[in-house]
Design a protein around this motif. Structure first.
Motif, mmCIF file in Angstrom:
data_model
loop_
_atom_site.group_PDB
_atom_site.id
_atom_site.type_symbol
_atom_site.label_atom_id
_atom_site.label_comp_id
_atom_site.label_asym_id
_atom_site.label_seq_id
_atom_site.Cartn_x
_atom_site.Cartn_y
_atom_site.Cartn_z
ATOM 1 N N LYS A 166 6.098 23.380 44.625
ATOM 2 C CA LYS A 166 6.276 23.505 43.340
ATOM 3 C C LYS A 166 7.438 24.642 42.924
ATOM 4 O O LYS A 166 8.074 24.336 41.923
ATOM 5 N N VAL A 167 7.340 25.554 43.549
ATOM 6 C CA VAL A 167 8.485 26.713 43.314
ATOM 7 C C VAL A 167 9.437 27.041 44.657
ATOM 8 O O VAL A 167 10.511 27.484 44.422
ATOM 9 N N TYR A 168 8.754 27.028 45.898
ATOM 10 C CA TYR A 168 9.480 27.678 47.062
ATOM 11 C C TYR A 168 10.783 26.426 47.403
ATOM 12 O O TYR A 168 10.574 25.464 47.181
ATOM 13 N N ASP A 221 11.935 42.742 54.239
ATOM 14 C CA ASP A 221 11.542 42.052 52.869
ATOM 15 C C ASP A 221 11.484 40.672 52.966
ATOM 16 O O ASP A 221 12.377 40.140 53.739
ATOM 17 N N ARG A 222 11.165 39.901 52.261
ATOM 18 C CA ARG A 222 10.836 38.463 52.135
ATOM 19 C C ARG A 222 11.310 38.023 50.888
ATOM 20 O O ARG A 222 10.611 38.389 49.725
ATOM 21 N N GLN A 223 11.879 36.707 50.757
ATOM 22 C CA GLN A 223 12.101 35.947 49.604
ATOM 23 C C GLN A 223 10.794 35.490 49.001
ATOM 24 O O GLN A 223 9.996 35.040 49.665
ATOM 25 N N ILE A 224 10.682 35.659 47.684
ATOM 26 C CA ILE A 224 9.269 35.068 46.962
ATOM 27 C C ILE A 224 10.035 34.265 45.748
ATOM 28 O O ILE A 224 10.504 34.781 44.823
ATOM 29 N N TYR A 225 9.554 33.159 45.558
ATOM 30 C CA TYR A 225 9.983 32.096 44.608
ATOM 31 C C TYR A 225 8.845 32.218 43.643
ATOM 32 O O TYR A 225 7.640 32.202 43.793
#
Length: 251
Positions: free
Chosen positions: A212-214, A239-243
């Protein structure tokens, strides 16, 4: 990094090839265990625990592996050219008379007594893909996270094991939660965690992730049409990517 669904499928592949079979070849191309001999042992089975794999043997030992970022397990017919596993990227080779399991670019390789598995996975929270999830224990650990951003807590394997950046983003979207909301202000963390569990289970069964978003930065949100954006959770360099959707998941 592979998430709980990928690791569970790897465990299933290893079981289909090796469970109940005697090892005729076992190569551990990892400095700390290079001299360990597993030949002759029978594989009882492989269990995934979060993002870890535990391959248990009938002699009371367990092979512990972790895929990290790039690791994979593949199965080849024993005696085939690909089963020779000549690549410098191969870390583990386990074979019975019919099948050869090849662990490539694994990020962890240990051999421990089965009774001492806690030394390698004891720090983890309950596995969200476990047959029975101890929700009360997860919530106890969640409470200890205080006001940390909810996305960071979902990614913390010490709270609950199995979610990575994909399922963290998708579970937060499913529940309409801003990824940087303080964890202690989330109204129903159990509901959020179980949403992630259901998504993991569907992926294991059908090999289809929510999507849906990733990975959809700047594409329209499937709910409201707002462009998906991406932020960062955690402190550098971890740190990590968050959509997320800035409208459906507004602060």
């Amino acid at each position: 990094m592979p998430e709980g669904d990928t690791v569970r499928r790897a465990a299933t592949r290893l079981d289909s090839a090796l469970a109940g079979r005697r090892l005729v070849r076992a190569e551990l191309r990892w400095p700390s265990v290079a001299t360990v001999d597993l030949v002759g042992a029978t594989v009882l089975g492989t269990q995934s625990v979060g993002k870890h794999l535990l391959t248990r043997l009938d002699d009371g030992r367990t092979l512990h592996t972790h895929l990290r970022m790039d690791g994979t397990w593949r199965i080849e017919p024993t005696g085939s050219d690909r089963a020779a596993a000549r690549s410098h990227e191969v870390r583990v080779v386990l074979a019975d008379g019919e099948w050869t399991a090849i662990g490539r670019l694994l990020g962890m390789v240990d051999v421990v007594a089965t009774a001492d598995e806690a030394s390698v996975v004891g720090h983890l929270g309950p596995d969200l893909l476990g047959s029975q999830v101890d929700v009360e224990e997860i919530l106890r650990r969640w409470a200890g996270a205080g006001s940390r951003p909810v996305a960071e807590v979902l990614l913390d394997q010490r709270v609950a094991a199995g979610l990575g950046t994909i399922f963290t983003a998708e579970a937060l979207f499913a529940e309409g939660i801003w990824p940087w909301a303080p964890a202690d202000e989330v109204a129903d963390p159990a509901r959020l965690l179980l949403a992630g569990r259901r998504q993991l289970q569907r992926s294991v069964l059908h090999d289809v992730r929510p999507g849906k978003v990733y990975g959809r930065e700047r594409l329209p949100c499937p709910r409201c049409g707002t462009r998906i954006t991406v932020g960062r959770a955690g402190e550098p360099p971890q740190d990590r990517q968050i959509y997320y959707c800035p409208r459906c998941q507004a602060p």
